[in-house]
Design a protein around this motif. Structure first.
Motif, PDB file in Angstrom:
ATOM      1  N   ILE A   1       0.866  -1.184   0.000  1.00  0.00           N
ATOM      2  CA  ILE A   1       0.000   0.000   0.000  1.00  0.00           C
ATOM      3  C   ILE A   1       0.899   1.229   0.000  1.00  0.00           C
ATOM      4  N   GLY A   2       0.996   1.876  -1.142  1.00  0.00           N
ATOM      5  CA  GLY A   2       1.899   3.012  -1.288  1.00  0.00           C
ATOM      6  C   GLY A   2       1.387   4.254  -0.578  1.00  0.00           C
ATOM      7  N   GLY A   3       2.232   5.268  -0.545  1.00  0.00           N
ATOM      8  CA  GLY A   3       1.879   6.526   0.091  1.00  0.00           C
ATOM      9  C   GLY A   3       0.856   7.306  -0.711  1.00  0.00           C
ATOM     10  N   THR A   4       0.412   8.422  -0.154  1.00  0.00           N
ATOM     11  CA  THR A   4      -0.580   9.222  -0.858  1.00  0.00           C
ATOM     12  C   THR A   4      -0.019   9.702  -2.195  1.00  0.00           C
ATOM     13  N   GLY A   5      -0.882   9.744  -3.186  1.00  0.00           N
ATOM     14  CA  GLY A   5      -0.439  10.178  -4.508  1.00  0.00           C
ATOM     15  C   GLY A   5       0.401   9.141  -5.221  1.00  0.00           C
ATOM     16  N   THR A   6       0.023   7.852  -5.085  1.00  0.00           N
ATOM     17  CA  THR A   6       0.740   6.797  -5.803  1.00  0.00           C
ATOM     18  C   THR A   6      -0.260   5.910  -6.533  1.00  0.00           C
ATOM     19  N   SER A   7       0.217   5.254  -7.573  1.00  0.00           N
ATOM     20  CA  SER A   7      -0.622   4.388  -8.383  1.00  0.00           C
ATOM     21  C   SER A   7      -0.348   2.925  -8.063  1.00  0.00           C
TER      22      SER A   7
END
Length: 363
Positions: A81-87
């Protein structure tokens, strides 16, 4: 002429004839000696990966989820689960240790969040919807139990998923992860328009969104900066949304919800990673997580890291994800070792080793 003279003459004639025949074999039309054929060039039989491919899956409510799935399909599944603003392709930013990941038999799966990358924006969706989407994708992939690694703004989503399906989370790893507990972020008092104005210039230019300090260790990773910029461009422009700030504002406002979900039913090992120089998700947030978790967390803090700890110590995170949390990655001399923690700590304390792969020492 004597008989011996005839013999010498015959031998000379035979020798000359032999030389003529050999010369004909060895000398080409150009008069040069021909070389043996060159070694056959080698061309691979399979393609090299260019990073994770993004797939689409229909959800039960008719929406489409986008996800990546990279690594051995029989490997240990890990939800990234990537950080905010990631695809869904953000896990590609960790491929600088892809060989280690593959050797450890880890399979990385990432489910894209609302409004980013290929995924359409819906203002009515929240963190609980993401948890349901991720679980549906895992169901479609035939994955029951999964380890979870959440980075930065992925923290609140990891908490939501762990609360919704604690029996399916085999491990929870939180790296510089924002907790949905404690004090709200300062921007929570801003209107949507004011927050949009605050973030719009950053998300228009991925070089600003992914700007790391000059002394960040990620600067030593070949191609890391350009990979990050490509990820930023994909997140905010993939569908032609032209860096519309609405999804980013929506996500950041979701972080303002307090209190976060109840994690009391989670019975999985939890690892917390923090950089002592982190000003985005400060070290104090580790304590906030501990207060919300059931207990028995393993905390790893690093003096050499800020909000890049998830990359600087990705090697250790991979080892932990693979089930070797009792070991520590160190560089001793010019060789990377993964030693029992007690022995590794002793060597580091004596200055005979440093934390992490020796790749970090080759700046």
């Amino acid at each position: 002429m004597t008989s011996s003279g005839h013999a010498r003459t015959a031998a000379i004639a035979i020798g000359a004839a032999t030389a003529t025949v050999l010369g004909a074999l060895l000398i080409g039309g150009s008069g040069e000696v021909s070389a043996s054929p060159p070694t056959e060039p080698k061309v691979q039989d399979a393609f090299d990966s260019l990073g994770p491919e993004v797939h689409a899956a229909k959800l039960s409510d008719g929406r489409t989820a986008h996800y990546s799935d990279t690594g051995n399909k029989n490997g240990k599944p890990v939800l990234f689960i990537g950080g905010t603003g990631t695809s869904a392709r953000a896990s590609h930013m960790t491929d600088f240790f892809r060989t280690t990941r593959e050797d450890l038999g880890l399979r990385l799966i990432s489910v894209e969040r609302n409004g980013f990358g290929d995924t359409a924006y819906d203002k009515d969706l929240d963190k609980a919807d993401y948890a349901r989407d991720a679980l549906q994708v895992l169901d479609k992939l035939g994955v029951d139990d999964v380890s979870v690694i959440a980075i930065s703004g992925g923290g609140p989503y990891a908490a939501e998923l762990a609360a919704a399906a604690p029996d399916r989370v085999s491990q929870l790893h939180l790296a510089a992860a924002l907790p949905p507990y404690g004090t709200k972020p300062a921007y929570c008092g801003l209107s949507d328009d004011a927050l949009a104005a605050a973030v719009k210039d950053q998300i228009k230019d991925p070089r600003k969104w992914w700007a790391f300090p000059d002394d960040s260790p990620v600067k030593s990773i070949p191609g890391f900066a350009d990979t990050a910029y490509e990820e930023g461009a994909r997140t905010y422009n993939q569908r032609g949304q032209q860096a519309d700030p609405a999804p980013q504002v929506h996500e950041q406002k979701l972080y303002c919800g307090r209190p976060g979900p109840d994690l009391s039913e989670l019975d999985a090992p939890v690892y917390l990673y923090g950089g002592k120089k982190d000003t985005t998700v400060p070290p104090a947030t580790l304590k906030t997580w501990q207060e919300a978790l059931p207990g028995r967390e393993r905390v790893r803090t690093y003096a050499d890291s800020g909000h890049d700890v998830q990359y600087r110590h990705w090697d250790q995170i991979l080892v932990d994800l693979a089930g070797h949390g009792d070991r520590t990655v160190i560089c001793k001399g010019d060789k990377t070792r993964v030693l029992v923690a007690r022995e590794a700590d002793r060597l580091v304390a004596k200055g005979k080793a440093q934390l992490g792969s020796c790749a970090w020492a080759k700046k």
